[in-house]
Scaffold this motif. Structure first.
Motif, PDB file in Angstrom:
ATOM      1  N   PRO B 330       0.948  -1.284  -0.048  1.00  0.00           N
ATOM      2  CA  PRO B 330      -0.002   0.032  -0.022  1.00  0.00           C
ATOM      3  C   PRO B 330       1.108   1.106  -0.029  1.00  0.00           C
ATOM      4  N   LYS B 331       2.087   1.141   0.687  1.00  0.00           N
ATOM      5  CA  LYS B 331       2.740   2.414   0.816  1.00  0.00           C
ATOM      6  C   LYS B 331       3.359   2.891  -0.923  1.00  0.00           C
ATOM      7  N   ASP B 332       3.666   1.807  -1.550  1.00  0.00           N
ATOM      8  CA  ASP B 332       3.981   1.940  -2.958  1.00  0.00           C
ATOM      9  C   ASP B 332       2.734   2.482  -3.712  1.00  0.00           C
ATOM     10  N   ALA B 333       1.609   2.149  -3.359  1.00  0.00           N
ATOM     11  CA  ALA B 333       0.652   2.765  -4.036  1.00  0.00           C
ATOM     12  C   ALA B 333       0.437   4.384  -3.669  1.00  0.00           C
ATOM     13  N   ILE B 334       0.809   4.614  -2.474  1.00  0.00           N
ATOM     14  CA  ILE B 334       0.792   6.266  -2.286  1.00  0.00           C
ATOM     15  C   ILE B 334       2.064   6.729  -2.897  1.00  0.00           C
ATOM     16  N   ASN B 335       3.076   5.971  -3.007  1.00  0.00           N
ATOM     17  CA  ASN B 335       4.236   6.828  -3.765  1.00  0.00           C
ATOM     18  C   ASN B 335       4.033   6.993  -5.179  1.00  0.00           C
ATOM     19  N   TYR B 336       3.486   5.945  -5.886  1.00  0.00           N
ATOM     20  CA  TYR B 336       3.097   6.150  -7.334  1.00  0.00           C
ATOM     21  C   TYR B 336       2.165   7.322  -7.579  1.00  0.00           C
TER      22      TYR B 336
END
Lengths: 57, 422
Positions: B330-336
């Motif tokens: 989920p953190k990757d999703a925010i970073n994207y």
């Protein structure tokens, strides 16, 4: 501030550019803020020149 | 006289005003032959930039052969392949005919299509209807179950929903997509909430239509069985919004991103209808059981029009559950999502992300920013098998090739040089 005094305090590190520098500091348990900075157009001179043509002189 | 930077900023401001104000609205279901400009009985429109038969990928060829069998122009795959290679069929890019299609994007004369109108700017957009997952035409499958489903969609699904829309009246898709993003969808690879909203909105009117009880039940069950049913509405909604912002002189905003399984192509508002293409990349992601990297085709489909319009991969922060399908955390999703602000022009006024304090999604990709930062648009997408007839093998994340943006920038400066402006 003298260098020796600096190392007596908690280090606050900001790293710009190559991530491996930040990783090295982090591996020694020192907090580091990595800034994902890259040169304009990855350093490509032709593309940088094209971009600069679109900017106000 | 304004300098060139001011001219570009003014043009981009105009493009973004049109994108922000656009009002994509579902107004009808028709057939491709009746609705799409330029569609004939011998036409096949496909995803991505224009492509010759000999250069097409396996899934696109498979989808085209399925359409030729479905249209009764060929009796089997071999005959369809020969007909497709004969030069008798007119191939065209969906995008050049006011339409879009997911994956292979293959659209032919008899297929039912959604009809959307941008209520502010008047332009129309069309899209075929979603068949579900697995062995389906859009992933290049052409077996009997694919053809039978397409026939049912033509004879039952399309007409039932057409009548339901007539009873319901026009449906505001901008509001639907805004709600989807509040509910954990991003409108490209996750459409669960949107499909539920659509069913909730239209079920009463479907029940009210004049069709048989069985047809109505079949339609409701079909929509219920397919979590991506509204993908074929979020996509044309994006195109309907963006097409109104095409052809604005001096604008560096991207209004099309699309892939045909061989090449990725972009179009830039200030450069009109011209495509800037490069070989499409391979997708990194999760494979269905029994498949691996060696099975995957290059990136394919018009679905990245959602990212071009600020949702899909650009709204991943709103859809943390998507990572179960495409990989990552989920953190990757925010970073994207947050990284996309670096290459876009404004924050969307309608599509907002709860997890980012209701910040608007990154809107209006600027070719200058992509080239300057080296940050490429993030796309989350399905993966097709490289061979015709197999279907979907997984889903994941992909970027466009940088060359598309570099070439567009060079062409843009070239146009200004011709005018003596730089």
């Amino acid at each position: 501030m003298k260098v020796n005094e600096l190392f007596k305090e908690e280090l606050k590190v900001i790293n710009m550019g190559l991530r491996s520098f930040a990783d090295d500091v982090k591996s020694q348990d020192v907090p580091v803020l990595h800034v994902d900075w890259r040169p304009v157009a990855g350093g490509n001179k032709k593309l940088s020149s094209l971009l600069s043509k679109l900017k106000s002189k | 006289m304004a300098n060139i930077e001011q001219l570009i900023e003014q043009a981009n401001k105009k493009a973004l005003e049109i994108i922000q104000n656009g009002q994509p609205t579902l107004v009808d279901v028709s057939t491709a032959g009746a609705a799409i400009p330029g569609m004939t009985k011998k036409s096949i429109f496909h995803a991505g930039p224009p492509c010759k038969w000999e250069n097409m990928s396996g899934p696109l060829k498979g989808g085209i052969c399925a359409a030729l069998i479905y249209e009764g122009l060929a009796k089997d795959f071999d005959e369809a392949e020969k007909l497709a290679a004969s030069g008798e069929i007119e191939f065209g890019s969906c995008h050049e005919h006011s339409s879009v299609g997911p994956m292979a994007g293959v659209t032919s004369y008899s297929m039912p299509v959604w009809v959307l109108q941008n209520k502010v700017y008047g332009n129309y957009t069309y899209c075929n209807m979603n068949e579900g997952l697995g062995k389906v035409l859009r992933f290049g499958a052409y077996g009997p179950e694919v053809i039978e489903r397409l026939q049912w969609m033509e004879k039952v699904l399309g007409p039932v929903i057409k009548e339901a829309i007539k009873l319901h009246g026009p449906y505001d898709l901008k509001t639907m997509i805004a709600q989807m993003i509040q509910m954990g969808d991003e409108g490209h690879n996750r459409n669960k909430a949107g499909t539920s909203l659509f069913i909730r909105e239209f079920a009463p009117y479907i029940v009210e239509t004049s069709f048989s009880q069985k047809d109505k039940v079949d339609v409701l069950k079909f929509m219920h069985s397919n979590d991506h049913f509204v993908l074929n509405l979020t996509m044309p909604a994006a195109k309907c919004t963006l097409d109104a912002a095409a052809n604005i002189k001096y604008s560096t905003v991207v209004y099309t991103m699309a892939r045909n399984g061989t090449e990725f192509g972009i179009r830039v508002s200030g450069l009109g209808d011209r495509w800037f293409t490069a070989p499409a990349n391979y997708i990194k992601g999760l494979y269905f059981p029994g498949f691996s990297e060696k099975d995957a085709n290059r990136d394919i489909g018009d679905s990245c029009i959602t990212e071009t319009c600020s949702y899909g991969g650009f709204a991943m922060a709103a859809a943390p559950a998507i990572v179960l399908f495409v990989g990552g955390t989920p953190k990757d999703a925010i970073n994207y999502t947050t990284s996309m602000y670096e290459i876009t022009t404004e924050e969307n006024k309608m599509y907002t992300v709860p997890a980012l304090n209701f910040r608007g999604t990154p809107t209006g990709i600027d070719i200058r920013k992509v080239v300057e930062t080296g940050i490429l648009p993030i796309i989350n997408t399905g993966m097709a098998h490289k061979d015709p007839g197999v279907g979907q093998v997984g889903a994941g994340l992909v970027n466009p090739p940088m060359k598309c943006f570099e070439d567009a920038l060079e062409a843009f400066v070239g146009e200004l040089e011709k005018e003596g402006l730089v």
